[in-house]
Write a protein that holds these residues in place. Structure first.
Motif, short mmCIF file in Angstrom:
data_model
loop_
_atom_site.label_atom_id
_atom_site.label_comp_id
_atom_site.label_asym_id
_atom_site.label_seq_id
_atom_site.Cartn_x
_atom_site.Cartn_y
_atom_site.Cartn_z
N TYR A 89 35.28 50.44 48.07
CA TYR A 89 35.79 50.89 46.78
C TYR A 89 36.56 49.80 46.05
N GLY A 90 36.56 48.59 46.60
CA GLY A 90 37.26 47.48 45.97
C GLY A 90 38.72 47.37 46.34
N ASN A 91 39.13 48.07 47.40
CA ASN A 91 40.55 48.09 47.80
C ASN A 91 40.90 47.03 48.84
N THR A 105 45.06 41.92 54.43
CA THR A 105 44.01 42.45 53.56
C THR A 105 43.55 41.35 52.62
N ILE A 106 42.24 41.20 52.51
CA ILE A 106 41.68 40.24 51.57
C ILE A 106 40.96 41.01 50.46
N PRO A 107 40.95 40.49 49.25
CA PRO A 107 40.32 41.19 48.13
C PRO A 107 38.82 41.37 48.33
N THR A 108 38.30 42.47 47.79
CA THR A 108 36.86 42.72 47.79
C THR A 108 36.46 43.27 46.43
N PRO A 109 35.24 42.99 46.00
CA PRO A 109 34.75 43.59 44.75
C PRO A 109 34.42 45.06 44.99
N GLU A 110 34.50 45.86 43.95
CA GLU A 110 34.15 47.27 44.07
C GLU A 110 32.64 47.39 44.20
N TYR A 111 32.19 48.15 45.19
CA TYR A 111 30.77 48.36 45.39
C TYR A 111 30.37 49.79 45.02
#
Length: 117
Positions: A89-91, A105-111
């Motif tokens: 969810y991009g969290n 925690t590392i950033p992720t794009p919302e999928y």
């Protein structure tokens, strides 16, 4: 394997979780891969669902995922640590450094937008 045990740290890793007060050898594959809630039997009032981890008393500390909607769960007295922060969810993608038990925690794009899964 459905679990990974780290004996010297008294830790077990599992995808989703366990039913509290059931011996490890009696846990089912379905439970270990899907559980999020159990029915609270501590009162005689209406039975409500609670996070399984809130009722976990060990003996091992459990590190688990499969509960992105609740996010990080680290308030159960150190006996259960949920690391599913909802990367899909991009969290962010969360990991746990051992033996320090430090969450990162590392950033992720919302999928997948929340509510559209």
């Amino acid at each position: 394997p459905y679990t990974i045990t780290i004996p010297n740290l008294n830790i077990v890793l599992v995808h989703a979780g366990f039913v509290p007060n059931v011996p490890m050898e009696e846990q089912t594959i379905q439970t270990m891969t899907t559980i999020r809630n159990i029915v609270d039997t501590s009162t005689t009032e209406d039975k409500k669902e609670i996070p399984w981890a809130s009722a976990w008393n060990g003996p091992q500390t459990v590190i688990f995922g499969h509960d992105a909607r609740r996010g990080i769960q680290n308030s159960y007295g150190g006996k259960a640590i949920g690391i599913d922060s909802g990367a899909v969810y991009g969290n962010g993608l969360t990991g746990l450094i051992l033996p320090e038990r430090k969450l990162i925690t590392i950033p992720t794009p919302e999928y997948c937008p929340v509510g559209k899964d």
